[in-house]
Scaffold this active site. Structure first.
Site, short mmCIF file in Angstrom:
data_model
loop_
_atom_site.label_atom_id
_atom_site.label_comp_id
_atom_site.label_asym_id
_atom_site.label_seq_id
_atom_site.Cartn_x
_atom_site.Cartn_y
_atom_site.Cartn_z
N LEU A 1 0.81 -1.22 0.00
CA LEU A 1 0.00 0.00 0.00
C LEU A 1 0.85 1.27 0.00
CD1 LEU A 1 -2.93 1.08 0.21
CD2 LEU A 1 -2.60 1.18 2.68
N ASP A 2 0.60 2.15 -0.98
CA ASP A 2 1.24 3.48 -1.05
C ASP A 2 2.76 3.40 -1.08
OD1 ASP A 2 -1.29 4.62 -0.97
OD2 ASP A 2 -1.28 4.82 1.21
N ALA A 3 3.28 2.27 -1.57
CA ALA A 3 4.73 2.09 -1.57
C ALA A 3 5.31 1.93 -2.98
CB ALA A 3 5.10 0.87 -0.72
#
EC number: 3.5.1.10
Lengths: 284, 284, 284, 284
Positions: free
Chosen positions: B227-229
């Site tokens: 996530l969001d990486a």
């Protein structure tokens, strides 16, 4: 390993990139950086290359001569070739303001600047202690209306003797005459304390205050005969408000001036600036 | 005139640039843009070229095949070649927030975006009127815990049928599963409403408010399983102060989100982004 | 609960703040916001207050009259008092460019703007569909050299009939005459697509391109008789480089124009702007 | 003329502003600056005033005592009152990096900072020549695991003897223990070379490089027991790209660190910062 930087500009036409890259390969060079730009309005092609030559017999001077005859002539290129071994020599002109001087010498000391500073020239003695503390020769050349011509001759002699490559006016506060500009075309960098072309000339912070702008700026540009109208190298800005007095604008502006001038100096010293038609091409 | 864009990356070694430019010249191409980057840590060479071919018999497919056998194989290049004739097809996924949708469709309408938008998918009906006013087909595919798998199958079918090139999650507010990500690796663009890697996950403006930051940001990145990486394409920030409530951060953030996402979409659509090792190289 | 906003300016002298705050306390008000500024050059005091009155018998009109006689007269204050119940009415003037219109209407729709938009006026029909999609009345008033006077009369009638508080020229592209300006002094907001005072007048992006600036800007200001010389409300800038064509400057500029104009509109609508001596004081 | 600055915070409730301004008027003071903020989440009122007292018999100490009994007690205010005659005394802690030190001393020399620097402490001798060139006493207090406690005692003694008001860690590179923090709560200013809360701890530029961010930052904050988690005073950012190596981030970061730290120092020295609940209120 020999490393050179090549800057080229010429009328745009097909096959320039392939011709240049092939030529360098034929000469035994390996291209490690290439960037180019085409000015569609003027139809001019600009290019910057860095190339490495592993042959021990490589000579930059010889390369220059074959580059001219074997390539540049065909495309009617204007070009400059620099060996990375030779750091450019920068003369610093200052007056009484110390912030840009401190900033540049601090960066110089920390190894951030890829250049040499053989000396500092000033029309005043105020900043001599700073030059001394950084162990850089300081020449005091007073400038008055009567002495201006004489002063410029002294400046030119120093510049010639030290084979200075470019000049930085770090808030020098004097108008440089055509005599100097002609000798160093697009090689005199000034920092103007406004967001040019707004507020040309003297006291730009006062003018910015009067106009009530919400952002102030600083501009580093090459000096040309027309005041504050030379090719722009770098600009930056910062927000201000109604609550800032002129003295606040001046204080905030100092921070802008330092960074904008330092960036312009680095771009120039790393041969990343090309000038054409009073505008700059800035390579990354 | 045929124009193609070539993206290459491979292990760095001498003579790549000269080999590529010579190859294109041999094939009758004229290079009109070249830019390159070397990741010194990974020792990887990246390159982006635009080349024109005036021959009427030029075929992109044929060029691709000789490029692979005549050049790419030798250097073990990974490459992609795009014809400028074919605009990429972008699917828009939205939920209930309208600001990014309005912004992208406004730019699309004004001709600013070099792409096609065959349809919009949403898990809610709220934004259908906007899609209608821009005359873009709108598919309502509800997503619930139970329906998620089924919904993704519907999404995938639409994406396949329309030969979608990339997906933009314009504040879609749903976590996209590995099934979709695997089909569109580095082709799903998300906008996250924080300055990543700060404030990963839900409610970043609330977290920013709680931490008392003086600057907030937005980040557009490719979606990966974590996530969001994923690789960051574009970021921007704006100043805030103690006087801003969470609702103010949200309002100021909307402006950031719009611009950051639009910039990321333009970079991707113009084939200016390369991804390696979870980072992006962004060509100018 | 009644809430009012008070804007005051007068010659600076001791005891103003204490006098104003005591006066409000005596009238039963509780001050929930206070900010002030002193222009030291002009020796002028500026103040903005928000005050709540819990008494059911409170009347803004009555408060105004006692404020004038009981306080303002003594200090020779110029003042304005607004009830928070009455949202200001804004007329939108547009021409053919849609980006600022879309942006403002999008914000209006999302509840971000504390104002009412009774109608849109345009000299062209191009943007009528946008007005329609947002359900806002659209008046087409053509402007030609011959019709200018007549057109302005029509505009003025509409403005009067709807009791318009202020006008926003959202890239209206027409010079507004003194007749309108005199009726709405410091109440006509324009967006100019340059970093004023640089590039006054027509085609600023073309001028910026020609000068080779490294940063472009947008400026929102009140319209005065002198072109692009009125009090500046808000400015913002963005970086550009030699690689940007004029069309790129225009595209990047659109994003600036939208945000700068929206910010100026919000500041004005929230009564946070005071004008004195062709400059603005912007309260936070 | 005596001038004082008053900082107040307390539970929000009606009539605070009027009560404070009336109190000051009664004491013969003229308010020349007033600003306030209400934290709606915590329901806390914050205020900053500057007031002038023309009476020759005015005493700050006496004013403090009547302020406490006559006003502060009623509202259960926490307050601080400073006389503008007394410049705050700042201790500089440095290690081996010189850029923040040069920057602060340059500003100090130019009169930009409203404070006194009685001495510089360092765990290394490297920067002693800089301290000498600015004529500021330099104390070399080595810090090793074994000597840490002893070193802190020496530091504390110096701080006490010179009645130091606040401490600035100008890239001090050592973790300060609770012993010091407890003595100087919200009075130790650190500069962290990242955009907090991203990249807490050591080597943030390396982490930023690895994550591939497009913007880097610097953060000045008060030191608390939890590492890099104290109240943020000031932050700033700058753009980076894939073409920047870690060494470039470090060089660009230096410019950020200098400006962010200098701004934080100025805000603190001018008593413009209040801390509550691990967040700052920054007055203008």
């Amino acid at each position: 390993m020999n490393k050179i930087t090549i800057l080229i500009h010429c009328k745009d036409r097909p096959k320039i990139i392939a011709s240049v890259t092939s030529f360098i390969a034929e000469q035994g060079g390996n291209i490690v950086y290439i960037d180019q730009h085409v000015d569609r309005e003027q139809d001019i092609f600009f290019m910057r290359l860095e190339s490495e030559f592993s042959s021990e017999s490589f000579s930059t001077e010889h390369f220059k001569s074959v580059f001219e005859t074997g390539l540049a002539k065909t495309f009617e290129m204007k070009w400059r070739i620099y060996s990375s071994e030779k750091k450019p020599k920068m003369a610093l002109f200052v007056s009484k303001y110390d912030h840009c001087l401190y900033d540049l010498l601090g960066r110089y000391n920390s190894g951030e600047l890829n250049l040499e500073i053989p000396f500092i020239i000033s029309n005043h003695l105020d900043l001599k202690p700073i030059a001394d503390s950084f162990n850089i020769p300081f020449y005091h050349i007073p400038v008055t209306k009567e002495l201006k011509d004489e002063a410029e001759n002294q400046q030119l002699e120093l510049l010639k003797n030290h084979r200075i490559d470019f000049i930085v006016l770090a808030r020098y506060m004097q108008i440089v005459s055509g005599k100097l500009i002609d000798q160093y075309p697009n090689k005199i960098i000034n920092i103007h304390h406004s967001f040019l072309p707004a507020f040309v000339g003297a006291k730009p912070y006062h003018s910015a205050f009067k106009r009530g702008v919400k952002i102030i700026g600083a501009t580093s540009h090459y000096v040309t005969e027309e005041l504050d109208a030379g090719p722009i190298i770098e600009q930056d800005v910062t927000r201000v408000s109604h609550s800032h007095a002129i003295s606040d604008l001046i204080a905030k502006g100092r921070d802008l001036e330092k960074i904008v001038l330092a960036n312009a100096v680095k771009l120039h010293a790393n041969r990343k600036v090309m000038v054409f038609n009073n505008k700059t091409v800035i390579f990354s």
